[in-house]
Design an enzyme around this catalytic site. Sequence first.
Site, PDB file in Angstrom:
ATOM      1  N   GLU A 179       1.558  -5.132   2.493  1.00 28.91           N
ATOM      2  CA  GLU A 179       1.932  -4.418   1.265  1.00 28.91           C
ATOM      3  C   GLU A 179       1.377  -3.002   1.213  1.00 28.91           C
ATOM      4  OE1 GLU A 179       0.326  -5.809  -2.414  1.00 28.91           O
ATOM      5  OE2 GLU A 179      -1.656  -6.191  -1.585  1.00 28.91           O
TER       6      GLU A 179
ATOM      7  N   ASP B  73      -1.639  -0.499 -10.281  1.00 28.13           N
ATOM      8  CA  ASP B  73      -2.711  -1.331 -10.816  1.00 28.13           C
ATOM      9  C   ASP B  73      -3.625  -1.767  -9.664  1.00 28.13           C
ATOM     10  OD1 ASP B  73      -0.362  -2.672  -9.972  1.00 28.13           O
ATOM     11  OD2 ASP B  73      -0.775  -4.414 -11.218  1.00 28.13           O
TER      12      ASP B  73
END
Length: 618
Positions: free
Chosen positions: A572, A370
Amino acid sequence: MYYVEIKNKSCFFFFLNICINHVGAINSDPSELAQQILNLFPLSLLSLAAMSLATSLSPNCSGTDTVVATTPLVTFLVRVQETALRTFGEEDFDPKLYVDLSLKFNLSQTQKAFDELPRSGENLTVSVEDLKVFIATYFDDAEDDLVYYDPVDFVPEPEGFLPKVKNPEVRSWALEVHALWKNLSRKVSNGVLEHSELHTLLPLPEAVVVPGSRFIEVYYWDSYWVIRGLLASKMYETAKAIVTNLIFHVETYGYVLNGGRVYYTNRSQPPLLSAMVYEIYNRTCDVELVRKALPALLKEHAFWNSEIHKVTIQDAQGCNHNLSRYYAMWNKPRPESSSRDKEYASKFLGNSEKQQFYRNVASAAESGWDFSTRWMRNTSEFSTTSTTSILPVDLNVYILKMELDIAFFANVLGNKNTVESFLEAAEARKNAINSVFWNDEMGQWLDYRLTNGTTCKEPETWQACNQNQNAYASNFIPLWIDLFHADGALVENVMRSFQSSGLVHAAGIATSLINSGHQWDFPNGWAPLQHMLVEGLLRSGLKEARSLAEDIAVRWIKTNYVVYKKTGAMHEKFNVQKCGEFGGGGFYKPQTGFGWSNGVVLTFLEEFGWPEDLSIGC
């Protein structure tokens, strides 16, 4: 307890359907129905039950009635979120912050105070001062829902830690990354356990390892790479606790949730629970963990093969193949991003179009990607996101892995019927993956777009033009499964295709070649994709493939190291174009912590080591 001996499979399914009708009359909730039916039979028959239940989990194939209800608390917090956006403005606004807040007082009292706030102007805006005072008075910070937890199995330098890492500089850094497990370990607070109605955080029986930064709850697929890192850190008990929590999800909701919040109950994430159990068992030989996990895995398998997920494709030879898709049980704006979802949906005039868009966006979130052009009909227009109309390569690889793992676990427990049925299911899915996704000319497996959109009542005829020929890292995920390595020529073909795909860059593997501004596109690289492709190349057994795998791992380790030294944190995602830069894009600021990045670095160092004379800088 009464038992009925049924020797013929067709009779068994007839009997099972009677049971479904009987139990269904008592409890119409599909997940509860599945659990009640599964509980009727001894473990040796669970596989048959799970596979039969796949057609009984949804009232209709299109899934239009499949929506998980939200809670009054979440509905109220979305109102607070939207008010905060009008009051504070878009700069540094994070919508997730507001739906993670917990109440100091009951909901009705808090709502009454909110409704009485002075409002002015055409948009009925609350003043900055009034809203700040209200939030401070009536809410606790989201981070108060979890308390720091000292893992029982953490030691500063585990015995036998990364024996192949000879370079002292790299070893010192690896120990710092290992120490991050303490920073990311949490336990659900007593306040959540005692008054869950005041919190969007869901109770869990064991401690968790969170990804980091804004992600302060457990996440499903993140947990697989967290566990891989914990195993490298010899933290077996912490790894088992994570699995126990995810099994609790399945037992409570019928599937593992996207994450540990109330607003995530309408969707799952890439199904890697079986892979987590498999890796832990390989290290610990914990048969009791397998025994505890197997019923949950059978239930999860039924969920991913239920009517809302299952699509049948008929190939040119007239053979039908069943595959699965992402399909969130939600058709409204996502609470954690309500205002943004509404903004994009405003391009649609009809309510049904808006609902379809909301479901597609939530389904993209369910995919873990996403967001990405992979899910868009028009790669430059987010409103064309149509995730439910796509059969994804990687999802079906994860389910294939689940089927192989279930067969393996059933063999450990001596359940021959389950072994046989799930090996058959795995072989059928492998054939489906090759029949529907494989593109011989490109040497890749390609996502397949459904002609009939979300309709899946009738088999759809396969057409070559429905394959998405854009290069995505997911096109090569089948390499991660040993079942695809039997054909050496095919593996060589895939490896050559991968090398020439344009995805391999100076600092790792790009997610795609399209620079859309979305975070699951170029130039971002993500730890899970690096790991699965590197491990897949390793497992192929080809000498050239191992060399390529090690080269990619070295590039990835270097960029993680340099970014860590520059910023003092693990990130991340990373920019694969240039070593030493973290990634960007997407709808929130780049996050640090970071669970799966830590896990992949430790896993790579455990596998490949680091020679004393090899430089670690870019």
